[in-house]
Every structure is written in structure tokens, then in C-alpha cells.
Motif scaffolding. Structure first.
Motif, PDB file in Angstrom:
ATOM      1  N   LYS A 274     -30.088  47.189  65.899  1.00 30.76           N
ATOM      2  CA  LYS A 274     -29.589  48.244  65.177  1.00 30.76           C
ATOM      3  C   LYS A 274     -29.755  49.752  65.629  1.00 30.76           C
ATOM      4  O   LYS A 274     -28.857  50.540  65.600  1.00 30.76           O
ATOM      5  N   CYS A 275     -30.939  49.789  66.396  1.00 32.00           N
ATOM      6  CA  CYS A 275     -31.050  51.106  66.888  1.00 32.00           C
ATOM      7  C   CYS A 275     -30.161  51.347  68.128  1.00 32.00           C
ATOM      8  O   CYS A 275     -29.636  52.330  68.370  1.00 32.00           O
ATOM      9  N   GLU A 276     -29.895  50.222  69.052  1.00 32.52           N
ATOM     10  CA  GLU A 276     -28.835  50.523  70.095  1.00 32.52           C
ATOM     11  C   GLU A 276     -27.671  50.811  69.792  1.00 32.52           C
ATOM     12  O   GLU A 276     -26.932  51.582  70.373  1.00 32.52           O
ATOM     13  N   SER A 277     -27.138  50.288  68.487  1.00 32.43           N
ATOM     14  CA  SER A 277     -25.841  50.695  68.055  1.00 32.43           C
ATOM     15  C   SER A 277     -25.690  52.071  67.261  1.00 32.43           C
ATOM     16  O   SER A 277     -24.691  52.505  66.608  1.00 32.43           O
ATOM     17  N   CYS A 278     -26.943  52.255  67.004  1.00 37.61           N
ATOM     18  CA  CYS A 278     -27.099  53.801  66.189  1.00 37.61           C
ATOM     19  C   CYS A 278     -26.326  55.118  66.845  1.00 37.61           C
ATOM     20  O   CYS A 278     -26.515  55.063  67.746  1.00 37.61           O
ATOM     21  N   ASP A 279     -25.489  55.680  65.791  1.00 40.44           N
ATOM     22  CA  ASP A 279     -24.989  56.870  66.264  1.00 40.44           C
ATOM     23  C   ASP A 279     -25.918  57.991  66.946  1.00 40.44           C
ATOM     24  O   ASP A 279     -25.396  58.790  67.800  1.00 40.44           O
ATOM     25  N   ILE A 280     -27.185  57.877  66.580  1.00 37.88           N
ATOM     26  CA  ILE A 280     -27.884  59.180  66.963  1.00 37.88           C
ATOM     27  C   ILE A 280     -29.074  58.479  67.733  1.00 37.88           C
ATOM     28  O   ILE A 280     -30.072  59.221  68.080  1.00 37.88           O
ATOM     29  N   SER A 281     -28.884  57.424  68.443  1.00 33.07           N
ATOM     30  CA  SER A 281     -29.730  56.767  69.174  1.00 33.07           C
ATOM     31  C   SER A 281     -30.426  57.648  70.232  1.00 33.07           C
ATOM     32  O   SER A 281     -31.832  57.755  70.340  1.00 33.07           O
ATOM     33  N   GLN A 282     -29.601  58.329  70.922  1.00 33.14           N
ATOM     34  CA  GLN A 282     -29.828  59.149  71.884  1.00 33.14           C
ATOM     35  C   GLN A 282     -31.044  60.324  71.758  1.00 33.14           C
ATOM     36  O   GLN A 282     -31.721  60.863  72.471  1.00 33.14           O
ATOM     37  N   TYR A 283     -30.825  60.890  70.346  1.00 34.41           N
ATOM     38  CA  TYR A 283     -31.825  61.563  69.910  1.00 34.41           C
ATOM     39  C   TYR A 283     -32.890  61.051  69.135  1.00 34.41           C
ATOM     40  O   TYR A 283     -33.885  61.994  68.384  1.00 34.41           O
ATOM     41  N   CYS A 284     -33.097  59.914  68.981  1.00 32.43           N
ATOM     42  CA  CYS A 284     -34.150  59.313  68.007  1.00 32.43           C
ATOM     43  C   CYS A 284     -35.502  58.855  68.581  1.00 32.43           C
ATOM     44  O   CYS A 284     -35.188  57.807  69.369  1.00 32.43           O
ATOM     45  N   VAL A 285     -36.641  59.725  68.647  1.00 37.04           N
ATOM     46  CA  VAL A 285     -37.802  59.190  69.311  1.00 37.04           C
ATOM     47  C   VAL A 285     -38.632  58.228  68.584  1.00 37.04           C
ATOM     48  O   VAL A 285     -39.426  57.687  68.911  1.00 37.04           O
ATOM     49  N   GLU A 286     -38.112  57.834  67.332  1.00 36.22           N
ATOM     50  CA  GLU A 286     -38.793  56.984  66.594  1.00 36.22           C
ATOM     51  C   GLU A 286     -38.815  55.734  67.360  1.00 36.22           C
ATOM     52  O   GLU A 286     -39.807  54.729  67.011  1.00 36.22           O
ATOM     53  N   GLN A 287     -37.820  55.437  68.157  1.00 31.11           N
ATOM     54  CA  GLN A 287     -37.745  54.040  68.600  1.00 31.11           C
ATOM     55  C   GLN A 287     -38.729  53.806  69.408  1.00 31.11           C
ATOM     56  O   GLN A 287     -39.381  52.582  69.581  1.00 31.11           O
ATOM     57  N   SER A 288     -39.218  54.813  70.338  1.00 32.46           N
ATOM     58  CA  SER A 288     -40.319  54.783  71.206  1.00 32.46           C
ATOM     59  C   SER A 288     -41.803  55.022  70.763  1.00 32.46           C
ATOM     60  O   SER A 288     -42.617  55.072  71.764  1.00 32.46           O
ATOM     61  N   LYS A 302     -39.759  47.615  65.518  1.00 36.88           N
ATOM     62  CA  LYS A 302     -39.214  48.034  64.247  1.00 36.88           C
ATOM     63  C   LYS A 302     -39.708  49.214  63.731  1.00 36.88           C
ATOM     64  O   LYS A 302     -40.714  49.455  63.201  1.00 36.88           O
ATOM     65  N   PRO A 303     -38.948  50.415  63.893  1.00 36.52           N
ATOM     66  CA  PRO A 303     -39.294  51.447  63.121  1.00 36.52           C
ATOM     67  C   PRO A 303     -39.301  51.516  61.783  1.00 36.52           C
ATOM     68  O   PRO A 303     -38.666  50.667  61.086  1.00 36.52           O
ATOM     69  N   LEU A 304     -40.275  52.306  61.063  1.00 39.13           N
ATOM     70  CA  LEU A 304     -40.405  52.263  59.731  1.00 39.13           C
ATOM     71  C   LEU A 304     -39.231  52.935  58.950  1.00 39.13           C
ATOM     72  O   LEU A 304     -38.478  54.104  59.590  1.00 39.13           O
ATOM     73  N   PHE A 307     -39.229  56.870  58.690  1.00 42.96           N
ATOM     74  CA  PHE A 307     -38.893  57.631  59.519  1.00 42.96           C
ATOM     75  C   PHE A 307     -37.421  57.596  60.249  1.00 42.96           C
ATOM     76  O   PHE A 307     -37.003  58.543  60.823  1.00 42.96           O
ATOM     77  N   CYS A 308     -36.913  56.511  59.926  1.00 48.28           N
ATOM     78  CA  CYS A 308     -35.501  56.308  60.452  1.00 48.28           C
ATOM     79  C   CYS A 308     -34.755  57.090  59.565  1.00 48.28           C
ATOM     80  O   CYS A 308     -33.941  57.804  59.970  1.00 48.28           O
ATOM     81  N   LYS A 309     -34.969  56.997  58.314  1.00 55.17           N
ATOM     82  CA  LYS A 309     -34.137  58.107  57.301  1.00 55.17           C
ATOM     83  C   LYS A 309     -34.226  59.487  57.725  1.00 55.17           C
ATOM     84  O   LYS A 309     -33.349  60.268  57.448  1.00 55.17           O
ATOM     85  N   ARG A 311     -35.132  60.733  60.544  1.00 55.30           N
ATOM     86  CA  ARG A 311     -34.486  61.226  61.613  1.00 55.30           C
ATOM     87  C   ARG A 311     -33.059  61.329  61.437  1.00 55.30           C
ATOM     88  O   ARG A 311     -32.462  62.472  61.901  1.00 55.30           O
ATOM     89  N   LYS A 312     -32.220  60.462  60.716  1.00 53.54           N
ATOM     90  CA  LYS A 312     -30.939  60.677  60.265  1.00 53.54           C
ATOM     91  C   LYS A 312     -30.794  61.957  59.492  1.00 53.54           C
ATOM     92  O   LYS A 312     -29.649  62.544  59.668  1.00 53.54           O
ATOM     93  N   LEU A 313     -31.699  62.264  58.499  1.00 54.04           N
ATOM     94  CA  LEU A 313     -31.680  63.415  57.628  1.00 54.04           C
ATOM     95  C   LEU A 313     -31.762  64.741  58.747  1.00 54.04           C
ATOM     96  O   LEU A 313     -30.888  65.649  58.551  1.00 54.04           O
TER      97      LEU A 313
HETATM   98  S1  SF4 Z   1     -34.657  54.369  63.989  1.00 57.98           S
HETATM   99 FE1  SF4 Z   1     -32.870  54.810  62.840  1.00 57.98          FE
HETATM  100  S2  SF4 Z   1     -32.284  56.682  63.462  1.00 57.98           S
HETATM  101 FE2  SF4 Z   1     -33.609  55.985  65.092  1.00 57.98          FE
HETATM  102  S3  SF4 Z   1     -32.215  54.854  66.440  1.00 57.98           S
HETATM  103 FE3  SF4 Z   1     -33.001  53.409  65.177  1.00 57.98          FE
HETATM  104  S4  SF4 Z   1     -31.307  53.202  63.318  1.00 57.98           S
HETATM  105 FE4  SF4 Z   1     -31.129  55.062  64.536  1.00 57.98          FE
END
Ligand code: SF4
Length: 330
Positions: A274-288, A302-304, A307-309, A311-313
Motif C-alpha cells: 500500500k505504501c509502495e503504490s501510494c502517491d506521496i510515498s516519496q515524502y512519507c517518513v512514516e514508513q521508515s 505497518k504504519p499507524l 499517522f498515515c492520514k 501525512r496525507k493531510l
Molecule cells: S503511510 Fe500512508 S501516506 Fe505514508 S506512504 Fe504509506 S499509505 Fe502513503
């Protein structure tokens, strides 16, 4: 924490500091409540200063307090030793006292208000802004905007950092309300900036810098590699946000498990389609954020949801305000 554990933690920090090129040693005192044993803090600072004669590091001291224990002597000491200071206040009296009570069950807001003069004096005499943490949780998230306005306007605090309670299973409805509160808060933040009443707000920092901080292909914050936290029992941890024995990196009284640190060094990102195909993956530090994921979901991959929401906000607010953001000096 016993003095013995404290000394051993400091000895370890001095030795491991040699592995880093910046020649800086940063000692951060966090609780519980640090000022419950201010004597110990002073003992440790003296020990660090004496020991540093053989090492020559640039020293940094910081501490976080709930500001319920404060006096002129504490203030003078913090200033003399050039501490950076962080305090916790959730919002107005009603909001703060919902969750921050003394052992007798009474709210602690009145005590903090009384001690606010020391915070102001600290800022005036040092020129450093005190960072304020307010925690969003189940019983106060609907008042987020109100709390931000109160802290900045009524109390005149200039640097707000918001923590989110990870122990809650945030529902979509609750998150939707919080998102509205934050969007409203961002508008308020911009209005203040336009009226020369700007303040620093960690959320806005992340919005503004979203595209500047592209996710690196390694463990992003370096917790456990460039920094670690020691518990009262001597356990060493990568992140103060997750102090579960399953992620202990060792103990200052026994040994450090190098294999566990190596795992952090070799971490290259999570495995999450889900994160790999996410539009903002490159800007999302929640993954790491390994420790945050483990603390919140029990699964490193699995990000919370909250925090995922968030980051999208941040991304949405960034895109909606790109023109204004380009004029902001942060
Ligand atoms: S945590 Fe959420 S916002 Fe971040 S890459 Fe994964 S799906 Fe996208």
C-alpha cells in the motif's frame, strides 16, 4: 534512576560518541518528571563536565518537564548550563486537567500557570524559545484548534509540538474531526504569520518542508544509531516512544547487543504494498519509523492509520497552500 546507572549511561555515551564525527555529545533528561530529582540531574551534569575534560566534546543539555516543580534556583541552573527546555501543557485549564492530574487527583494547570513566569524568564534571559508539547488524545481531540489558540494567544507560547496518543485505536470518525481541527489550525497559523504574530508549530514545519525532506532510503531518524535512551533500570532503547523490553538494545550494567543495532543500521524500509503504490510515498517518513510502527501496530511494516492520514493531510495542506508556503520563512 540510581546514580550508578546514570554514571554508566554517561560512560557509555562518551565512548560511543567517539564513533561519530560531529564531536558533539547531547545529554537529554526526560521522565517521568525530571525535576522530581533535580539533585540527580545536577550530579550527572557535573559528572559529564568533569569527564569531558578528557574528551573535549561540544556538550548540549536538554530536559523535558511538566513544569509542576520549578523555582528560581532551578531556572538559574538551567540557564547557567545552557539547557534547552521543553514543557508539556495540553491546552486551557479544562483540557489540561482532563489528563494531567497530581497524585491527589487534582488538576495541575494552576501550578503550571504559577510557574509560567520561569518559562518566560528562561526565554528572555537565554533568547531560546521553550518548546511546548501538547498531547492529542481521545478526550481532547475535538478541542485541538482551541488549544492551539489558547497556548499561543493566552499563554504567549511560541513553539508548539503536538504528540498523538498511540495507545488509542483512532476511528475514521475521530480522525476526520481531528483533520478538520488541524486544517482550521493551519489557517490560524497562516493568519498569525501574516499579522506578524507568527509562532513555530511542528505540524506546519512538516507541511512547509514536506517536499524538501524526501524520504531517504534508510532508517530516517537514526534512533539507536546516533541516539539512544536509557531507562531507570539501565535498559538502552533506540526511541523514547517505545520502551518495550522486546526492542531493548542492551543494558548499561551488562552489555550492548551489537546485532540489534546492526539490524537498525541495515534497515532499508518497510515491506508494505500500500505504501509502495501510494502517491506521496516519496515524502512519507512514516514508513521508515520502525519504533513508531511497532509501538502503534506491533508490526514494523505497518504504519499507524492516524499517522498515515496525518501525512496525507500534510500533503493536501501543502498542495492547497503552495503559493503562501513559498513566501513563508521558517
Ligand atoms: S503511510 Fe500512508 S501516506 Fe505514508 S506512504 Fe504509506 S499509505 Fe502513503
Amino acid at each position: 534512576m540510581s546514580d550508578e546507572i546514570g554514571y554508566k549511561a554517561i560512560n557509555l555515551a562518551f565512548e560511543k560518541g567517539k564513533l561519530h564525527k560531529d564531536n558533539t555529545l547531547w545529554i537529554d533528561f526526560v521522565g517521568g518528571e525530571t525535576f522530581l530529582d533535580f539533585q540527580m540531574l545536577q550530579t550527572m551534569v557535573s559528572y559529564v563536565e568533569a569527564k569531558n575534560k578528557d574528551y573535549g566534546y561540544s556538550l548540549l543539555f536538554s530536559t523535558t518537564t511538566n513544569a509542576t516543580i520549578f523555582n528560581q534556583d532551578i531556572l538559574n541552573y538551567l540557564i547557567e548550563k545552557e539547557f534547552t527546555l521543553k514543557i508539556s501543557i495540553d491546552g486551557d485549564q479544562e483540557t489540561h486537567d482532563m489528563n494531567r492530574v497530581t497524585t491527589s487527583g487534582a488538576g495541575s494547570f494552576d501550578i503550571i500557570l504559577k510557574n509560567l513566569k520561569y518559562i518566560k524568564e528562561f526565554e528572555e534571559r537565554t533568547g531560546k524559545v521553550v518548546q511546548v508539547t501538547n498531547v492529542v488524545t481521545e478526550n481532547n481531540y475535538k478541542k485541538y484548534y482551541e488549544s492551539l489558540v489558547f497556548l499561543t494567544q493566552e499563554l504567549g507560547l511560541r513553539y508548539i509540538d503536538t504528540g498523538v496518543d498511540l495507545s488509542i485505536k483512532w476511528t475514521d470518525e475521530q480522525i476526520a474531526v481531528l483533520e478538520k481541527e488541524i486544517e482550521r489550525s493551519f489557517d490560524y497559523f497562516i493568519d498569525c504569520a501574516k499579522n506578524n504574530q507568527g509562532f513555530r508549530w511542528e505540524f506546519a514545519d512538516k507541511v512547509v518542508n514536506l517536499k524538501k525532506q524526501e524520504r531517504k532510503k534508510f532508517y530516517s531518524c537514526g534512533a539507536g544509531i546516533v541516539s539512544s535512551y536509557v531507562r531507570t533500570d539501565g535498559g538502552v532503547y533506540a526511541c523514547p516512544g517505545y520502551l518495550d523490553s522486546s526492542v531493548e538494545l542492551g543494558n548499561v550494567t551488562k552489555k550492548i547487543e551489537k546485532e540489534r543495532i546492526r539490524k537498525l543500521v541495515n534497515f532499508r524500509g518497510i515491506d508494505n504494498p500500500k505504501c509502495e503504490s501510494c502517491d506521496i510515498s516519496q515524502y512519507c517518513v512514516e514508513q521508515s519509523c520502525i519504533m513508531q510502527n511497532l509501538a502503534g501496530t506491533g508490526d514494523v511494516n505497518k504504519p499507524l492509520k492516524i499517522f498515515c492520514k496525518m501525512r496525507k493531510l500534510m500533503h493536501k495542506i501543502h498542495v492547497d497552500n503552495e503559493e503562501i508556503i513559498s513566501h513563508l520563512v521558517m
